[in-house]
Structures are given as C-alpha cells and as structure tokens.
Design a protein around this motif. Structure first.
Motif, PDB file in Angstrom:
ATOM      1  N   VAL A  33      74.048  25.955  54.201  1.00 39.24           N
ATOM      2  CA  VAL A  33      74.570  24.682  53.680  1.00 39.24           C
ATOM      3  C   VAL A  33      75.708  24.934  52.701  1.00 39.24           C
ATOM      4  N   VAL A  34      75.546  25.913  51.843  1.00 39.31           N
ATOM      5  CA  VAL A  34      76.591  26.223  50.858  1.00 39.31           C
ATOM      6  C   VAL A  34      77.880  26.664  51.553  1.00 39.31           C
ATOM      7  N   VAL A  35      77.761  27.547  52.542  1.00 32.59           N
ATOM      8  CA  VAL A  35      78.950  28.055  53.240  1.00 32.59           C
ATOM      9  C   VAL A  35      79.670  26.934  53.979  1.00 32.59           C
ATOM     10  N   LEU A  36      78.933  26.086  54.705  1.00 29.78           N
ATOM     11  CA  LEU A  36      79.585  25.045  55.498  1.00 29.78           C
ATOM     12  C   LEU A  36      80.122  23.914  54.634  1.00 29.78           C
ATOM     13  N   THR A  37      79.484  23.653  53.518  1.00 27.65           N
ATOM     14  CA  THR A  37      80.059  22.684  52.578  1.00 27.65           C
ATOM     15  C   THR A  37      81.402  23.197  52.065  1.00 27.65           C
ATOM     16  N   THR A  38      81.501  24.491  51.843  1.00 28.35           N
ATOM     17  CA  THR A  38      82.765  25.086  51.404  1.00 28.35           C
ATOM     18  C   THR A  38      83.836  24.963  52.478  1.00 28.35           C
ATOM     19  N   VAL A  39      83.466  25.182  53.752  1.00 25.75           N
ATOM     20  CA  VAL A  39      84.428  25.024  54.846  1.00 25.75           C
ATOM     21  C   VAL A  39      84.940  23.589  54.903  1.00 25.75           C
ATOM     22  N   ASN A  40      84.041  22.609  54.829  1.00 27.98           N
ATOM     23  CA  ASN A  40      84.460  21.207  54.855  1.00 27.98           C
ATOM     24  C   ASN A  40      85.363  20.868  53.671  1.00 27.98           C
ATOM     25  N   TYR A  41      85.078  21.466  52.539  1.00 27.49           N
ATOM     26  CA  TYR A  41      85.877  21.220  51.330  1.00 27.49           C
ATOM     27  C   TYR A  41      87.343  21.602  51.553  1.00 27.49           C
ATOM     28  N   ARG A  42      87.575  22.588  52.420  1.00 28.73           N
ATOM     29  CA  ARG A  42      88.932  23.098  52.616  1.00 28.73           C
ATOM     30  C   ARG A  42      89.776  22.240  53.555  1.00 28.73           C
ATOM     31  N   GLY A  43      89.184  21.191  54.152  1.00 22.08           N
ATOM     32  CA  GLY A  43      90.000  20.288  54.967  1.00 22.08           C
ATOM     33  C   GLY A  43      89.429  20.034  56.343  1.00 22.08           C
ATOM     34  N   ILE A  44      89.708  18.856  56.917  1.00 21.79           N
ATOM     35  CA  ILE A  44      89.134  18.438  58.187  1.00 21.79           C
ATOM     36  C   ILE A  44      89.644  19.280  59.356  1.00 21.79           C
ATOM     37  N   THR A  45      90.873  19.816  59.275  1.00 16.79           N
ATOM     38  CA  THR A  45      91.375  20.630  60.388  1.00 16.79           C
ATOM     39  C   THR A  45      90.589  21.937  60.490  1.00 16.79           C
ATOM     40  N   ARG A  46      90.152  22.479  59.356  1.00 18.41           N
ATOM     41  CA  ARG A  46      89.313  23.674  59.399  1.00 18.41           C
ATOM     42  C   ARG A  46      87.938  23.340  59.972  1.00 18.41           C
ATOM     43  N   THR A  47      87.420  22.162  59.649  1.00 11.35           N
ATOM     44  CA  THR A  47      86.163  21.718  60.228  1.00 11.35           C
ATOM     45  C   THR A  47      86.266  21.654  61.745  1.00 11.35           C
ATOM     46  N   ALA A  48      87.340  21.035  62.257  1.00 10.33           N
ATOM     47  CA  ALA A  48      87.521  20.899  63.704  1.00 10.33           C
ATOM     48  C   ALA A  48      87.704  22.256  64.372  1.00 10.33           C
ATOM     49  N   ALA A  49      88.453  23.168  63.735  1.00 11.15           N
ATOM     50  CA  ALA A  49      88.705  24.482  64.332  1.00 11.15           C
ATOM     51  C   ALA A  49      87.412  25.282  64.460  1.00 11.15           C
ATOM     52  N   LEU A  50      86.602  25.311  63.398  1.00 10.80           N
ATOM     53  CA  LEU A  50      85.347  26.051  63.462  1.00 10.80           C
ATOM     54  C   LEU A  50      84.384  25.402  64.447  1.00 10.80           C
ATOM     55  N   THR A  51      84.391  24.071  64.534  1.00 12.50           N
ATOM     56  CA  THR A  51      83.531  23.376  65.492  1.00 12.50           C
ATOM     57  C   THR A  51      83.875  23.772  66.922  1.00 12.50           C
ATOM     58  N   ARG A  52      85.168  23.922  67.239  1.00 13.10           N
ATOM     59  CA  ARG A  52      85.580  24.339  68.587  1.00 13.10           C
ATOM     60  C   ARG A  52      85.011  25.706  68.935  1.00 13.10           C
ATOM     61  N   VAL A  53      85.067  26.637  67.992  1.00 10.97           N
ATOM     62  CA  VAL A  53      84.545  27.984  68.236  1.00 10.97           C
ATOM     63  C   VAL A  53      83.036  27.936  68.485  1.00 10.97           C
ATOM     64  N   LEU A  54      82.313  27.246  67.615  1.00 11.87           N
ATOM     65  CA  LEU A  54      80.859  27.174  67.750  1.00 11.87           C
ATOM     66  C   LEU A  54      80.455  26.458  69.034  1.00 11.87           C
ATOM     67  N   LEU A  55      81.181  25.389  69.385  1.00 10.88           N
ATOM     68  CA  LEU A  55      80.857  24.641  70.602  1.00 10.88           C
ATOM     69  C   LEU A  55      81.053  25.516  71.845  1.00 10.88           C
ATOM     70  N   ALA A  56      82.109  26.320  71.851  1.00  4.77           N
ATOM     71  CA  ALA A  56      82.343  27.222  72.987  1.00  4.77           C
ATOM     72  C   ALA A  56      81.186  28.201  73.152  1.00  4.77           C
ATOM     73  N   ILE A  57      80.685  28.744  72.050  1.00  8.00           N
ATOM     74  CA  ILE A  57      79.546  29.662  72.114  1.00  8.00           C
ATOM     75  C   ILE A  57      78.322  28.949  72.671  1.00  8.00           C
ATOM     76  N   VAL A  58      78.066  27.719  72.207  1.00 12.30           N
ATOM     77  CA  VAL A  58      76.889  26.967  72.639  1.00 12.30           C
ATOM     78  C   VAL A  58      76.946  26.688  74.140  1.00 12.30           C
ATOM     79  N   ILE A  59      78.107  26.269  74.641  1.00  8.68           N
ATOM     80  CA  ILE A  59      78.226  25.945  76.063  1.00  8.68           C
ATOM     81  C   ILE A  59      78.013  27.190  76.929  1.00  8.68           C
ATOM     82  N   VAL A  60      78.555  28.317  76.502  1.00 12.93           N
ATOM     83  CA  VAL A  60      78.332  29.569  77.245  1.00 12.93           C
ATOM     84  C   VAL A  60      76.844  29.921  77.264  1.00 12.93           C
ATOM     85  N   VAL A  61      76.179  29.805  76.126  1.00 11.85           N
ATOM     86  CA  VAL A  61      74.756  30.133  76.042  1.00 11.85           C
ATOM     87  C   VAL A  61      73.921  29.191  76.910  1.00 11.85           C
TER      88      VAL A  61
END
Length: 395
Positions: free
Chosen positions: A125-153
C-alpha cells in the motif's frame, strides 16, 4: 478558484485502468466464496453479475458523458437526485473501495509472502500510494505492465487447465446463485474507476463511455473462461474450500502453482493501484463540496493529483489491512459498491428514462438483498454512521 486536474489519459489508458481494476484479485479469490453459495451454478451467477454490471456500466457511461468530472456517481447523484443522494453514493464508493484496497493488498501478500501477510500488505500500500502520488500517467503506465503480466498468466492457466476440466449439471438454486452474483459483482466493479477520473480523460464525452464498455466486455469474457475452467477442474466442493483457486487448479493438473502466484501478485497490485487512484478522486470531489474535510480538495501543483486525499486513503487502508481478512472485505465492498450503482441507475433514469437504468437498479437491489447477512449489517451500520455524521456537520 478551484484547483483542476489535467486531462492526460486517452482511450487506451482509460480502458487499461478499468480492465486492470476488474482483473484484480477478484479473478484469483472471488470464485471460491461464490462457489460456496452457488455450487455448480457458479457460471449462471457470473452471467447474472455480468448483466447487472452491463446495466450499471451503460448508465455510468451516459452520465459520464453528461458530467465529465472527477467523482463519478457522487457527482451524478448530486446533479440528478440531490445532495444527500450524491453523498450516499460517494460514501458508498469510498468505504466500499477502501475495503477492496485492503482485500487486494492482503491477496498480494498471501501469494508472495505466506506468514507475513500483514507486514507485506502494508508495504504494498505504501509503495503504490507513492506511485499514484507521482502522477496519473505513471499510474496508467504501471497498470499496463501489470495487466500484460496478468493476461499472459491467465492465458497460460486456461491452456494448462482446460484439458482436465469436467463439468457437472447445473444445480439451479436461485438464492445461492443470486448470493454468488452479489459476491462476484465485487470483481466487475472496476469500470467505476474510469468514471471517477473524468477530469483527467481527454475528450471525455467520447472516451469515457467507450472505455467503460470496452473494459467490461473484455473482463466478462475473461471471467467466463477462467471461471468455467477452474470449476471444471476442481469441482464446486473443492473450489468452495480453496483459498487460492487457480494455484490449486494448477497443482491438481500437475503444473507449477507458482504461475498463478505470479499472476495473482500482478493482478492484485494493478487493481490496488487503480483503486487508490479512484478513491482519491472521489474523495477530492466530496471535499470540494465539504462532504469530506476541505483539506482533501488540494491538488499537487507539480504532479496534478489529489495528493492529500490519496495519502489519507493509504493510511486508512493500512489500518484495515491490520484489522480484517479477505473474505469479509469482499462482502462489505460488494454492499457499498452495489448501493453506489443503484444510485447511478436512479440518476440515469432521472436523466433519460432508460429501461437499462431500471434493470440495473432492480439488479443492484436484488443482489444486495442476497448478500451474506453479516455484510449487509456491517454495510448498513457504516452507511448510517456516514449519513448521521454529515447531518451533524450540517447542523
């Protein structure tokens, strides 16, 4: 002058955030309590939940095109039904999704660090709150990476598990199917995140409706395939008792369960990331109208995010992680979000008299009525506390 967020998200980013929210921990844990309620009627329950979600998504999309602001149904309820209805929607979203945040963090920790769940969940929670704090474009970029991993799995899990699947005739227990649908709705509610970010989406009147419906359609298809596979391999009895259904399914078929653990970790992190962002935006909208402390209306001058609201959300989520377990959080989250969407459908009906809004409202009420009694009682208590608190402040 009210501080505004910046429109930085296009159609792909908005759809990714919505789909990333729906393919969160729900796909890895929600099938078990649903199977306990519906048994072999699990897929029927999934279809019911998907239909209610479609009606809600359609209503939300039309409202978002009319009111492209942060806050989602909090804004729609205020505009169409009045301040109190808007507050009830916003309160339901905030408390329900904070419970979802705690569930996502605990699922992540249970898959990657058994025995140290609480500590690892708080760290996530602490790490992801920090990512969100840095801006919505960083949120979207990290979400794309995680979503790609989930779909492959998830694709790998289906390919490995499907040859061993054997399905039983459906036992048509209407009450059990409706209860399971209410619990599975927890997994579909992620498209709300798109509407709550209406102030950060480019060309919102076109982008938001398209992103909501595209994300929901993809999620429904994926959930049907995964749900059918895990039900066919484990059977309803074993599935109902499982705390990690996809990992158990892989173990049953002689494949390494670590594949599911990697996917669960990525999915829960992606959903948690989007949830923190969505709750922060709704808190921002409520603070602007003094329904939450006005300090949460602050927007960071550099990163253009509701930074104080997001920090507060992160702190509360950490507290819930230390106090509750995953299954209890799912039931309570479903209650809060179903109330939220009932108000969204009522708002949509007030706006354009659509039959879809009527069906969505009726579906939300029915699913709430069949949730576990403990979830309903806790939800009613939390809503009463919120409404009484607002009344006291107004007086």
């Amino acid at each position: 002058m009210r501080e505004r967020l910046v429109r930085q998200l296009g159609l792909v980013d908005a759809t990714t955030i919505g789909l990333g929210s729906m393919l969160g921990a729900g796909v890895f844990v929600a099938f078990a309590p649903a199977a306990a309620a519906a048994g072999s009627g699990l897929l029927a329950a999934l279809v019911v939940a998907a239909f209610v979600a479609y009606c809600n998504a359609s209503s939300s999309a039309r409202l978002a095109a009319r009111y492209p602001e942060s806050g989602g149904t909090y804004v729609y309820g205020r505009e169409q039904l009045g301040e109190w209805w808007g507050f009830a929607a916003g309160w339901g979203f905030v408390v329900g999704k904070i419970a979802s945040c705690a569930a996502m963090a605990l699922v992540f920790a249970s898959y990657v660090a058994p025995g140290y769940e609480k500590l690892v969940a708080v760290g996530a929670v602490v790490v992801l709150t920090t990512v969100n704090y840095r801006g919505i474009t960083r949120t979207a970029a990290l979400t794309r990476v995680l979503l790609a991993i989930v779909i492959v799995v998830l694709t790998t899990v289906v390919v490995l598990g499907l040859p061993s699947a054997h399905w039983r005739p459906v036992a048509w227990d209407a009450g059990g199917i409706l209860q399971a649908a209410g619990l599975l709705f927890f997994a579909f509610a992620g498209y709300a995140r798109i509407a709550t970010m209406g102030e950060e989406v480019r060309d919102p009147r076109r982008t938001i409706p398209r992103a909501i419906l595209a994300a929901l359609a993809a999620a429904v298809l994926i959930y049907l395939v995964i749900g059918g596979t895990v039900l066919g391999v484990l059977g309803p009895e074993r599935l109902a008792l499982s705390s990690a259904p996809l990992a158990d399914m892989l173990a049953q078929t002689g494949n390494p369960s670590v594949i599911a653990r990697v996917g669960a970790a990525a999915a829960s992190l992606g959903a948690l990331l989007a949830l923190i962002a969505g709750v922060g935006r709704t808190s921002l909208a409520m603070a602007r109208n003094r329904d939450l402390p006005s300090v949460f209306a602050a927007v960071h001058p550099r990163f253009s995010v509701p930074h104080k609201a997001e920090i507060a959300v992160g702190v509360v989520v950490c507290g819930l992680v230390l106090a509750f377990d995953v299954r209890g959080a799912i039931g309570f989250s479903s209650f809060g979000v179903l109330v939220y969407y009932a108000i969204a459908n009522a708002s949509a009906f007030r706006m354009d008299r659509s039959w879809v809004a009527v069906a969505g409202f009726a579906g939300c009420v029915a699913l709430v009525a069949f949730l576990p009694l403990s979830s309903v009682l806790i939800g009613l208590g939390v809503f009463a506390a919120g409404l009484l608190g607002r009344l006291a402040l107004r007086r």
